[in-house]
Design a protein around this motif. Sequence first.
Motif, PDB file in Angstrom:
ATOM      1  N   PHE A 279      16.054   6.428   9.384  1.00  0.00           N
ATOM      2  CA  PHE A 279      14.737   7.260   9.890  1.00  0.00           C
ATOM      3  C   PHE A 279      13.729   6.121  10.679  1.00  0.00           C
ATOM      4  O   PHE A 279      13.145   6.555  11.568  1.00  0.00           O
ATOM      5  N   HIS A 280      13.647   5.104   9.842  1.00  0.00           N
ATOM      6  CA  HIS A 280      12.872   4.002  10.501  1.00  0.00           C
ATOM      7  C   HIS A 280      13.248   3.368  11.783  1.00  0.00           C
ATOM      8  O   HIS A 280      12.385   3.080  12.676  1.00  0.00           O
TER       9      HIS A 280
ATOM     10  N   GLY B  32      12.712   6.095  14.478  1.00  0.00           N
ATOM     11  CA  GLY B  32      11.139   6.105  14.694  1.00  0.00           C
ATOM     12  C   GLY B  32      10.560   4.782  15.619  1.00  0.00           C
ATOM     13  O   GLY B  32       9.980   5.192  16.534  1.00  0.00           O
TER      14      GLY B  32
ATOM     15  N   LEU C 207      11.967   5.297  19.091  1.00  0.00           N
ATOM     16  CA  LEU C 207      11.253   6.132  19.919  1.00  0.00           C
ATOM     17  C   LEU C 207       9.636   5.511  20.255  1.00  0.00           C
ATOM     18  O   LEU C 207       9.375   5.820  21.352  1.00  0.00           O
ATOM     19  N   VAL C 208       9.007   5.049  19.213  1.00  0.00           N
ATOM     20  CA  VAL C 208       7.855   4.535  19.581  1.00  0.00           C
ATOM     21  C   VAL C 208       7.817   3.287  20.620  1.00  0.00           C
ATOM     22  O   VAL C 208       6.997   3.157  21.517  1.00  0.00           O
TER      23      VAL C 208
END
Length: 77
Positions: free
Chosen positions: A21-22, A25, A28-29
């Motif tokens: 998950f991280h 994320g 994408l960031v």
Amino acid sequence: MPAALLPKPQMRGLLAKRMKFHLLGAFLVSTGAATLFKFAVAEPRKRAYAEFYKHYDPMKDFEAMKAAGVLEAAPPK
């Protein structure tokens, strides 16, 4: 006996699950930040430099600096 039992916490594979998950994320960031920088900063800067050098005359600039006495190697006339 208690009426509502709490579910057991997940102990195995919790780090791997959270890591996926991280990592997604963070990817994408960082991609979004790089894209934003490219189109908000880099491209306008390139256009500004191209526009400046389209009409830039280095000899005219040299003569203006020479006349102002900025250059020590070329004394003003």
